[in-house]
Write a protein that holds these residues in place. Structure first.
Motif, PDB file in Angstrom:
ATOM      1  N   MET A   1       0.811  -1.349  -0.106  1.00  0.00           N
ATOM      2  CA  MET A   1      -0.060  -0.002   0.022  1.00  0.00           C
ATOM      3  C   MET A   1       0.906   1.317   0.028  1.00  0.00           C
ATOM      4  N   LEU A   2       0.500   2.297  -0.638  1.00  0.00           N
ATOM      5  CA  LEU A   2       1.254   3.611  -0.787  1.00  0.00           C
ATOM      6  C   LEU A   2       1.109   4.302   0.516  1.00  0.00           C
ATOM      7  N   PRO A   3       2.237   4.672   0.863  1.00  0.00           N
ATOM      8  CA  PRO A   3       2.115   5.391   2.454  1.00  0.00           C
ATOM      9  C   PRO A   3       1.394   6.398   2.620  1.00  0.00           C
ATOM     10  N   GLU A   4       1.177   7.037   1.432  1.00  0.00           N
ATOM     11  CA  GLU A   4       0.370   8.325   1.367  1.00  0.00           C
ATOM     12  C   GLU A   4      -1.224   7.988   1.319  1.00  0.00           C
ATOM     13  N   LEU A   5      -1.721   6.873   1.365  1.00  0.00           N
ATOM     14  CA  LEU A   5      -2.925   6.285   1.450  1.00  0.00           C
ATOM     15  C   LEU A   5      -3.142   5.682   2.802  1.00  0.00           C
ATOM     16  N   HIS A   6      -2.069   5.332   3.435  1.00  0.00           N
ATOM     17  CA  HIS A   6      -2.336   4.553   4.651  1.00  0.00           C
ATOM     18  C   HIS A   6      -3.053   5.305   5.620  1.00  0.00           C
ATOM     19  N   PRO A   7      -4.255   4.619   6.275  1.00  0.00           N
ATOM     20  CA  PRO A   7      -5.303   5.309   7.010  1.00  0.00           C
ATOM     21  C   PRO A   7      -4.823   5.470   8.587  1.00  0.00           C
ATOM     22  N   GLY A   8      -3.590   5.425   8.913  1.00  0.00           N
ATOM     23  CA  GLY A   8      -3.196   5.802   9.984  1.00  0.00           C
ATOM     24  C   GLY A   8      -3.980   5.153  11.279  1.00  0.00           C
ATOM     25  N   ALA A  12     -12.465   4.116  10.862  1.00  0.00           N
ATOM     26  CA  ALA A  12     -13.470   3.556   9.769  1.00  0.00           C
ATOM     27  C   ALA A  12     -13.080   4.516   8.825  1.00  0.00           C
ATOM     28  N   LEU A  13     -13.317   3.807   7.503  1.00  0.00           N
ATOM     29  CA  LEU A  13     -12.793   4.462   6.187  1.00  0.00           C
ATOM     30  C   LEU A  13     -14.118   4.631   5.208  1.00  0.00           C
ATOM     31  N   LEU A  14     -14.256   5.742   4.978  1.00  0.00           N
ATOM     32  CA  LEU A  14     -15.288   6.003   3.894  1.00  0.00           C
ATOM     33  C   LEU A  14     -14.736   6.454   2.622  1.00  0.00           C
ATOM     34  N   PHE A  15     -15.374   5.790   1.406  1.00  0.00           N
ATOM     35  CA  PHE A  15     -14.902   6.023   0.138  1.00  0.00           C
ATOM     36  C   PHE A  15     -15.630   6.758  -0.606  1.00  0.00           C
ATOM     37  N   ASP A  16     -15.379   7.866  -1.398  1.00  0.00           N
ATOM     38  CA  ASP A  16     -16.181   8.411  -2.613  1.00  0.00           C
ATOM     39  C   ASP A  16     -16.052   7.134  -3.696  1.00  0.00           C
ATOM     40  N   TRP A  17     -17.171   7.518  -4.490  1.00  0.00           N
ATOM     41  CA  TRP A  17     -17.136   6.143  -5.620  1.00  0.00           C
ATOM     42  C   TRP A  17     -16.622   6.649  -6.903  1.00  0.00           C
ATOM     43  N   ASP A  18     -17.032   7.673  -7.708  1.00  0.00           N
ATOM     44  CA  ASP A  18     -16.634   8.051  -8.770  1.00  0.00           C
ATOM     45  C   ASP A  18     -15.337   8.929  -8.668  1.00  0.00           C
ATOM     46  N   GLY A  19     -14.253   8.428  -9.477  1.00  0.00           N
ATOM     47  CA  GLY A  19     -12.803   9.073  -9.500  1.00  0.00           C
ATOM     48  C   GLY A  19     -11.739   8.633  -8.198  1.00  0.00           C
ATOM     49  N   THR A  20     -12.625   7.940  -7.051  1.00  0.00           N
ATOM     50  CA  THR A  20     -11.699   7.636  -6.015  1.00  0.00           C
ATOM     51  C   THR A  20     -11.747   6.062  -6.167  1.00  0.00           C
ATOM     52  N   LEU A  21     -12.641   5.323  -5.945  1.00  0.00           N
ATOM     53  CA  LEU A  21     -12.732   3.792  -6.158  1.00  0.00           C
ATOM     54  C   LEU A  21     -12.607   3.336  -7.419  1.00  0.00           C
ATOM     55  N   ARG A  92     -17.470  -1.541 -18.336  1.00  0.00           N
ATOM     56  CA  ARG A  92     -16.009  -1.110 -19.009  1.00  0.00           C
ATOM     57  C   ARG A  92     -15.267  -0.188 -17.718  1.00  0.00           C
ATOM     58  N   ILE A  93     -16.080   0.069 -16.670  1.00  0.00           N
ATOM     59  CA  ILE A  93     -15.386   0.789 -15.849  1.00  0.00           C
ATOM     60  C   ILE A  93     -14.467   0.035 -14.985  1.00  0.00           C
ATOM     61  N   GLU A  94     -13.169   0.476 -14.525  1.00  0.00           N
ATOM     62  CA  GLU A  94     -12.056  -0.155 -13.938  1.00  0.00           C
ATOM     63  C   GLU A  94     -11.926   0.630 -12.490  1.00  0.00           C
ATOM     64  N   VAL A  95     -11.348   0.015 -11.797  1.00  0.00           N
ATOM     65  CA  VAL A  95     -10.890   0.182 -10.355  1.00  0.00           C
ATOM     66  C   VAL A  95      -9.775   1.075 -10.643  1.00  0.00           C
ATOM     67  N   HIS A  96      -9.384   1.979  -9.381  1.00  0.00           N
ATOM     68  CA  HIS A  96      -8.075   2.769  -9.273  1.00  0.00           C
ATOM     69  C   HIS A  96      -7.490   1.800  -8.368  1.00  0.00           C
ATOM     70  N   PRO A  97      -6.616   1.137  -8.892  1.00  0.00           N
ATOM     71  CA  PRO A  97      -5.808   0.011  -8.158  1.00  0.00           C
ATOM     72  C   PRO A  97      -5.036   0.400  -6.968  1.00  0.00           C
ATOM     73  N   GLU A  98      -4.699   1.767  -6.666  1.00  0.00           N
ATOM     74  CA  GLU A  98      -3.905   2.040  -5.464  1.00  0.00           C
ATOM     75  C   GLU A  98      -4.927   2.187  -4.478  1.00  0.00           C
ATOM     76  N   VAL A  99      -6.257   2.640  -4.690  1.00  0.00           N
ATOM     77  CA  VAL A  99      -7.220   2.940  -3.917  1.00  0.00           C
ATOM     78  C   VAL A  99      -7.873   1.484  -3.554  1.00  0.00           C
ATOM     79  N   ALA A 100      -8.045   0.533  -4.356  1.00  0.00           N
ATOM     80  CA  ALA A 100      -8.579  -0.728  -4.058  1.00  0.00           C
ATOM     81  C   ALA A 100      -7.692  -1.433  -3.277  1.00  0.00           C
ATOM     82  N   GLU A 101      -6.171  -1.244  -3.312  1.00  0.00           N
ATOM     83  CA  GLU A 101      -5.536  -2.017  -2.342  1.00  0.00           C
ATOM     84  C   GLU A 101      -5.745  -1.598  -0.870  1.00  0.00           C
TER      85      GLU A 101
END
Length: 200
Positions: A1-8, A12-21, A92-101
């Motif tokens: 996981m990229l360190p800048e995305l680590h939740p510390g 609880a984690l909340l994710f936007d959908w379009d453009g994020t996940l 045809r929609i794909e995930v953002h792999p960094e956020v999926a991780e």
């Protein structure tokens, strides 16, 4: 996981959908542009991209308010038509792999929710084609709240659904409206754009 995305130390984690996940920006733009065109409205992608945190209805109303369209557009009809066009290409929609991780790394250890300004039907249908099925405790969309982003309602409702105080939630977002909404809800927020839009 990229360190800048680590939740510390978030609980609880909340994710936007379009453009994020998911990487759905162009598909969303194309669907909206195509339904507006018969009404004599040319939707500029740069204008659209700058307002990704708005729901489809709010985006059309903002366009009219700013003079990019007439005030008499049939908003609800246009949104329904846009959704049909978008759903035709949902596979045809794909995930953002960094956020999926992040999602896969914390599934089962932290409660997680999707908190989106999009429509529930669109998200649920698109999710069937993606490796996100069954990973989220809650899904909160624009359909369930009175005010969309940048108001905090969507995030506050998601925190309530997870039974975690807002101050202990962390939001992953990709829009200025979403970041403003997260902060208004009293939540920490990570802007994923530096990661998801990084040149390959």
């Amino acid at each position: 996981m990229l360190p800048e995305l680590h939740p510390g130390h978030a609980e609880a984690l909340l994710f936007d959908w379009d453009g994020t996940l998911v990487d759905s920006q162009y598909a969303n733009y194309r669907a909206m542009a195509d339904v507006l065109a018969p009404h004599g409205v040319t939707l500029q992608q740069e204008w659209f991209d700058a307002r990704t945190g708005l729901s489809s209805a709010d985006l059309i109303r903002t366009l009219a308010k700013e003079g990019g369209a007439g005030p008499d557009l049939p908003v609800e009809e246009l949104v329904a038509a846009r959704d049909v066009l978008f759903l035709a290409n949902a596979d045809r929609i794909e995930v953002h792999p960094e956020v999926a991780e992040v999602v896969h790394a914390h599934h089962g250890t932290l409660p997680m929710a999707v908190a989106s300004g999009g429509a529930r039907l669109i998200i649920e249908t698109t999710m069937r084609h993606l490796p996100y099925q069954g990973l989220f405790t809650a899904l909160v969309t624009r359909d369930e709240v009175r005010r969309g982003k940048p108001a905090p309602d969507i995030f506050l409702r998601a925190a309530d659904a997870l039974a975690v105080p807002p101050a202990r939630c962390l939001v992953y977002e990709d829009s200025d409206e979403g970041i403003e909404a997260a902060r208004a809800a009293g939540m920490a927020v990570i802007d994923v754009r530096p990661v998801t839009r990084r040149a390959p």
